[in-house]
Design an enzyme around this catalytic site. Sequence first.
Site, PDB file in Angstrom:
ATOM      1  N   ASP A  89      23.961 -32.546  -5.378  1.00 19.22           N
ATOM      2  CA  ASP A  89      22.262 -31.628  -4.857  1.00 19.22           C
ATOM      3  C   ASP A  89      21.378 -33.398  -5.366  1.00 19.22           C
ATOM      4  OD1 ASP A  89      23.177 -29.688  -5.572  1.00 19.22           O
ATOM      5  OD2 ASP A  89      22.954 -28.923  -7.207  1.00 19.22           O
ATOM      6  N   LYS A 154      18.096 -26.285  -2.045  1.00 18.16           N
ATOM      7  CA  LYS A 154      17.943 -25.759  -3.112  1.00 18.16           C
ATOM      8  C   LYS A 154      16.070 -25.473  -3.745  1.00 18.16           C
ATOM      9  CE  LYS A 154      19.627 -27.323  -8.064  1.00 18.16           C
ATOM     10  NZ  LYS A 154      20.746 -28.331  -8.770  1.00 18.16           N
ATOM     11  N   LYS A 183      20.197 -22.297  -2.070  1.00 16.01           N
ATOM     12  CA  LYS A 183      20.582 -22.260  -4.024  1.00 16.01           C
ATOM     13  C   LYS A 183      19.082 -21.828  -4.665  1.00 16.01           C
ATOM     14  CE  LYS A 183      22.257 -25.154  -7.676  1.00 16.01           C
ATOM     15  NZ  LYS A 183      23.067 -26.782  -7.758  1.00 16.01           N
TER      16      LYS A 183
END
Length: 223
Positions: A89, A154, A183
Amino acid sequence: MNIAKMIDHTLLKPNATKSEIEKLCNEAKEYGFASVCINPCFVDLAYSMLKDTDVKVCTVIGFPLGANTIETKVFEAVEAVKKGATEVDMVLNISMLKSGDYDYVKKEIEEVVKAVKSYGDIVVKVILETCYLTVEEKVKACQLTKEAGADFVKTSTGFGPGGATVEDVKLMRQAVGENFGVKASGGVRTAEDAKAMIEAGANRIGASAGVKIVEEWNKLKMS
């Protein structure tokens, strides 16, 4: 719906201890979470505990500010993958995005994607830190992420002044289309929170309250 399989069981606080990471990994095995999301220094520990399970090891890159150079992010991502991470990430460069230097932002994501995917089927999620962005910047960041070959957008690091919102998740889903990951992370603490994010378009949830979310979900028999 198996809610546990949609959760990255997360512990990113700066004072996390080894024993807390071990507990996180044991919970992930017990509940069957999608992954554990941990700081890079714990990747080898998490991998040693989870290598014979379905739980993935996820770590964070350029975290939490996104202000490292491209070369640093690439090195950090590759090192994590070599130690056993299969999901990364990365925080995009918020300053460059807000400066309108979209070529830089896209190149940075492309370089990380290219580097880690040379090691196999590594999932790359790009953290936008939506609390700092205008609607136009959020949409542009989603477009750049998709064009650069990443797998997910995300919402948040959890370290900024705001986390995931239903409005942002809806906007991000609209921007990336159907066949792409979204996400939601930052402030998702209950089964109701998780359900709202999923209904808005999220297909992964980042949360430190994963156990609580699953237990509430099962008790309420949500679908």
